[in-house]
Design an enzyme around this catalytic site. Structure first.
Site, mmCIF file in Angstrom:
data_model
loop_
_atom_site.group_PDB
_atom_site.id
_atom_site.type_symbol
_atom_site.label_atom_id
_atom_site.label_comp_id
_atom_site.label_asym_id
_atom_site.label_seq_id
_atom_site.Cartn_x
_atom_site.Cartn_y
_atom_site.Cartn_z
ATOM 1 N N GLY A 42 0.751 -1.135 0.050
ATOM 2 C CA GLY A 42 0.024 0.063 -0.124
ATOM 3 C C GLY A 42 0.851 1.234 -0.032
ATOM 4 O O GLY A 42 2.000 1.315 0.341
ATOM 5 N N PRO A 43 0.134 2.315 -0.367
ATOM 6 C CA PRO A 43 0.954 3.656 -0.465
ATOM 7 C C PRO A 43 1.489 3.972 0.988
ATOM 8 O O PRO A 43 0.963 3.350 2.206
ATOM 9 C CB PRO A 43 -0.290 4.663 -0.617
ATOM 10 C CG PRO A 43 -1.062 4.006 -1.335
ATOM 11 C CD PRO A 43 -1.149 2.462 -0.691
ATOM 12 N N PRO A 44 2.499 4.979 1.040
ATOM 13 C CA PRO A 44 3.103 5.363 2.495
ATOM 14 C C PRO A 44 1.795 5.881 3.401
ATOM 15 O O PRO A 44 0.893 6.653 2.751
ATOM 16 C CB PRO A 44 4.034 6.369 2.115
ATOM 17 C CG PRO A 44 4.510 6.052 0.845
ATOM 18 C CD PRO A 44 3.106 5.801 -0.004
ATOM 19 N N GLY A 45 1.975 5.509 4.613
ATOM 20 C CA GLY A 45 1.233 6.369 5.628
ATOM 21 C C GLY A 45 -0.480 5.757 5.611
ATOM 22 O O GLY A 45 -1.102 6.219 6.448
ATOM 23 N N THR A 46 -0.567 4.522 4.951
ATOM 24 C CA THR A 46 -2.001 3.763 5.130
ATOM 25 C C THR A 46 -2.038 3.076 6.328
ATOM 26 O O THR A 46 -2.988 2.152 6.447
ATOM 27 C CB THR A 46 -2.070 3.165 3.904
ATOM 28 O OG1 THR A 46 -1.004 2.276 3.498
ATOM 29 C CG2 THR A 46 -2.279 4.058 2.567
ATOM 30 N N GLY A 47 -0.958 2.560 6.906
ATOM 31 C CA GLY A 47 -1.234 1.700 8.261
ATOM 32 C C GLY A 47 -0.341 0.260 8.068
ATOM 33 O O GLY A 47 -0.864 -0.421 8.934
ATOM 34 N N LYS A 48 0.616 0.035 7.275
ATOM 35 C CA LYS A 48 1.040 -1.016 7.195
ATOM 36 C C LYS A 48 1.785 -1.795 8.373
ATOM 37 O O LYS A 48 1.396 -2.706 8.863
ATOM 38 C CB LYS A 48 1.934 -1.065 6.008
ATOM 39 C CG LYS A 48 1.244 -0.832 4.554
ATOM 40 C CD LYS A 48 2.221 -1.055 3.568
ATOM 41 C CE LYS A 48 3.184 -0.114 3.598
ATOM 42 N NZ LYS A 48 2.749 1.291 3.359
ATOM 43 N N HIS A 86 -8.027 35.482 -9.768
ATOM 44 C CA HIS A 86 -7.669 34.251 -10.084
ATOM 45 C C HIS A 86 -8.256 33.139 -9.379
ATOM 46 O O HIS A 86 -9.076 31.967 -10.006
ATOM 47 C CB HIS A 86 -5.992 34.110 -9.811
ATOM 48 C CG HIS A 86 -5.327 32.726 -10.453
ATOM 49 N ND1 HIS A 86 -4.819 32.609 -11.693
ATOM 50 C CD2 HIS A 86 -5.434 31.516 -9.682
ATOM 51 C CE1 HIS A 86 -4.322 31.641 -11.659
ATOM 52 N NE2 HIS A 86 -4.738 30.748 -10.660
ATOM 53 N N GLU A 87 -8.248 33.248 -8.032
ATOM 54 C CA GLU A 87 -8.905 32.161 -7.247
ATOM 55 C C GLU A 87 -10.600 32.275 -7.372
ATOM 56 O O GLU A 87 -11.228 31.317 -7.447
ATOM 57 C CB GLU A 87 -8.900 32.546 -5.781
ATOM 58 C CG GLU A 87 -7.414 32.091 -5.253
ATOM 59 C CD GLU A 87 -6.687 30.897 -5.679
ATOM 60 O OE1 GLU A 87 -7.233 29.932 -5.982
ATOM 61 O OE2 GLU A 87 -5.392 31.047 -6.027
#
Length: 651
Positions: free
Chosen positions: A232-238, A455-456
């Protein structure tokens, strides 16, 4: 009995581990003590030639010992020591001289002694030769001691330092894994602390059940899986999920990082793998967890470099052998985590080694809500805090990012001297995480501020009136971070596939900032740099990856584009792709200009409100330009409707 002995050992005082360096320290301390005792016991006083002749003339000298023809050691008689004039040396032992002085020229000394004898003074003159064996010994041995000590220090540093397995030079090939069991400590993380990963939790809970009740599965002919890979991606809780396994499992748990196998010495990595599995077999049933396994599991033969690459491959080969070596009835399960499964070796990924791959993706709305509930338990919150609202405001956030937001909100509330964390603190924390730190001291001229406001406002107007664009949450012109002068925050829907119309609407919304500058000021600025980068990547993805262009056709060059040396298409195809990308971006830019021209009054109203208030929420936009037309239901509304349908039994 073994458990009782372990409990007794744990309850008693901890024994100090003997270290070989203590011997060196004791020897040095003994030598220093001897020198100090010797120095303290010697109270010999230095005198001059004239003082010596005066003492000798008085008949107080017992004997004179000339050492190495350079120093005269003078010993007093017992009667002289009893007198008060020699009180400063009367406590000195007879072994050591009472006075001494530098002779200088030896011939002159004997002439003076002879003159004293001629005058009737009785002197006992003796000559001695002494050799100082300390200096040569230290001169020869001390350099060797320093070299050996320096060598041991360097080897100790390279082997990971003291205090654990592999810390000493002779234990460099030992495993550096940390063991968690009943004797070495227990992890406090449980499955209750892991939220938003329901499917992954079920898989790993089954692994724990394998080890607790193996006969339940083997009685039916099944085999306990050897390996479980968390992807899984970084920070997802592995890693958090692995800690929960360690906390829940009533078996020993070995934890180690993939980089701990990497060492500068040849064969150390393979030796540590062997030692790790040897310890695991002795502790079976148990679990081995290798974090960031891609450090040693990278595919062999790719980007080969002589030296370090060979050592890494040897470590991987040993890991493959060990995973094939231990049998399934041993109860040793290997868990590993990585966020780069595409670079792992095929032999490592095959069934029989890693039998299961558990995908851990970013949590959805329901998962984020569960994660917020876990983190909000440890925070003093106000009555207006709702986990579902926070979950809706953080689309695409991973578990680590949600934890960061909660921590930032608590710190902000403490900085503001509040007794509880409220919604305003979380809004500020989200702004800080998404846009960066607020630059309160950044001076912006009124002219530039007006350009930023339009712009915003252009982004906000396009997103408000385009059907498939994400709903607006907030628009601000407060400068934040590095180079961020303002931003518009949207609330994307939880969706897993995206149609062409939605991508085109997002592209048009992204070009709305530059289009507003062109319409209002008839000039453009550098403020659209990130917008252009995002639009260009989106256009190339639609045409060259997703096949969303009639002229290029239903082709995808995603996998082949990873090869830097072989181009996956011809020059003619590249020309067509470039032309279609330009055509797509220009058409959406013209579309944004037309939309903002039609909604010029709304654009002016929104820009003026931004110049006045700097921050506008969704409610403020509705008050200024009306309710969003063709607005699709938000994720929160869809979730509420789904819960209502489930409660009423509708499909």
């Amino acid at each position: 009995m073994e458990n009782e002995n372990k409990n007794k050992n744990n309850g008693g005082p901890k024994k100090l581990n003997f270290n070989s360096y203590w011997i060196y320290g004791i020897i040095i301390l003994v030598l220093i003590a001897i020198q100090l005792v010797t120095a303290m016991s010697i109270q010999t006083k230095d005198i001059s030639q004239s003082q010596f002749e005066k003492i000798a003339s008085a008949g107080d000298v017992k004997k004179v010992v000339v050492v190495n023809k350079s120093i005269a050691n003078i010993y007093l008689t017992e009667d002289a020591l009893e007198s008060e004039k020699y009180s400063e040396v009367k406590n000195t032992s007879d072994i050591h001289p009472h006075f001494k002085y530098e002779i200088g020229e030896i011939g002159y000394f004997y002439d003076r002694v002879q003159s004293l004898k001629d005058s009737g003074v009785n002197l006992d003159i003796r000559a001695e030769s002494k050799t100082n064996w300390y200096a040569p010994l230290i001169g020869w041995i001390l350099p060797f001691i320093l070299l050996i000590g320096l060598w041991l220090f360097i080897m100790k540093r390279m082997s990971g330092g003291a205090g654990g397995p592999g810390g000493q030079i002779f234990n460099i090939g030992k495993s550096k894994a940390t063991l968690f069991d009943n004797t070495n400590g227990k992890v406090n993380v449980t499955f209750a602390d892991v939220a938003g990963l329901d499917e992954a939790k079920e898989e790993v809970m089954e692994v724990v059940d394998f080890l607790k009740n193996p006969k339940k599965y083997t009685s039916l002919g099944g085999k306990i899986p050897k390996g479980v890979l968390l992807v899984g991606p970084p920070g997802t809780g592995k890693t958090l999920l692995a800690k929960a396994v360690a906390g829940e499992a009533a078996v020993p748990f070995f934890s180690i990082s993939g980089s701990d196998f990497v060492e500068m010495f040849v064969g150390v990595g393979a030796s540590r793998v062997r030692d790790l599995f040897k310890q695991a077999r002795e502790k079976a049933p148990c679990i081995i967890f290798i974090d960031e396994i891609d450090a040693i599991g990278r595919a062999r033969g790719k980007g080969a470099v002589q030296g370090g690459n060979d050592e890494r491959e040897n470590t991987l080969n040993q890991l493959l052998v060990e995973m094939d070596g231990f049998s399934t009835d041993k109860g040793v399960i290997l868990m590993a985590a990585t966020n780069r499964p595409d670079i792992l070796d095929g032999a490592l990924m095959r069934p029989g080694r890693f039998d299961r791959q558990i995908g851990i993706d970013r949590p959805d709305l329901k998962g984020r809500e569960a994660i917020f509930k876990v983190h909000l338990k440890n925070i003093k919150t106000g009555p207006d805090m709702e986990a579902d609202t926070l979950a809706e405001m953080t689309p695409g956030f991973a578990g680590a990012e949600i934890a960061n937001v909660c921590n930032e909100a608590a710190l902000i509330a403490a900085r503001r001297n509040k007794k509880a964390v409220d919604m305003d603190d979380f809004n500020y924390a989200l702004d800080r995480v998404i846009g960066g730190l607020e630059k309160k001291n950044k001076l912006i001229s009124p002219k530039e501020k007006k350009i930023i406001a339009y712009h915003e406002a252009g982004h906000a107007i396009c997103g408000w009136f385009l059907e498939h664009a994400s709903p607006l949450v907030k628009v601000t012109i407060v400068p934040r971070g590095v180079g961020t002068l303002g931003y518009a925050q949207y609330l994307p829907k939880e969706e897993y596939i995206t149609r062409t119309e939605a991508l085109l609407d997002r592209m048009c919304m992204t070009m709305g900032g530059r289009a507003a500058e062109k319409i209002v000021f008839d000039k453009i600025s550098t403020g659209a740099q990130s917008d252009l980068d995002q639009v260009t990547k989106m256009a190339y993805s639609m045409i060259a990856i997703y096949g969303m262009n009639e002229k290029v056709g239903n082709v995808s060059f995603y996998g082949m584009q990873q090869d830097q040396f072989n181009k996956p298409y011809s020059d003619d195809t590249a020309t067509i792709i470039d032309q279609e990308v330009r055509l797509m971006i220009d058409s959406q830019y013209a579309r944004a200009q037309q939309l903002l021209t039609d909604k010029r009054e709304e654009l002016n109203a929104l820009a003026n409100a931004l110049l006045e208030n700097e921050v506008l929420l969704k409610s403020d936009v509705e008050r200024l330009i009306g309710v969003r037309p063709n607005g699709e239901s938000s994720s929160k509304e869809l979730t509420a409707k789904r819960k209502e349908d489930e409660s009423t039994g509708e499909n």
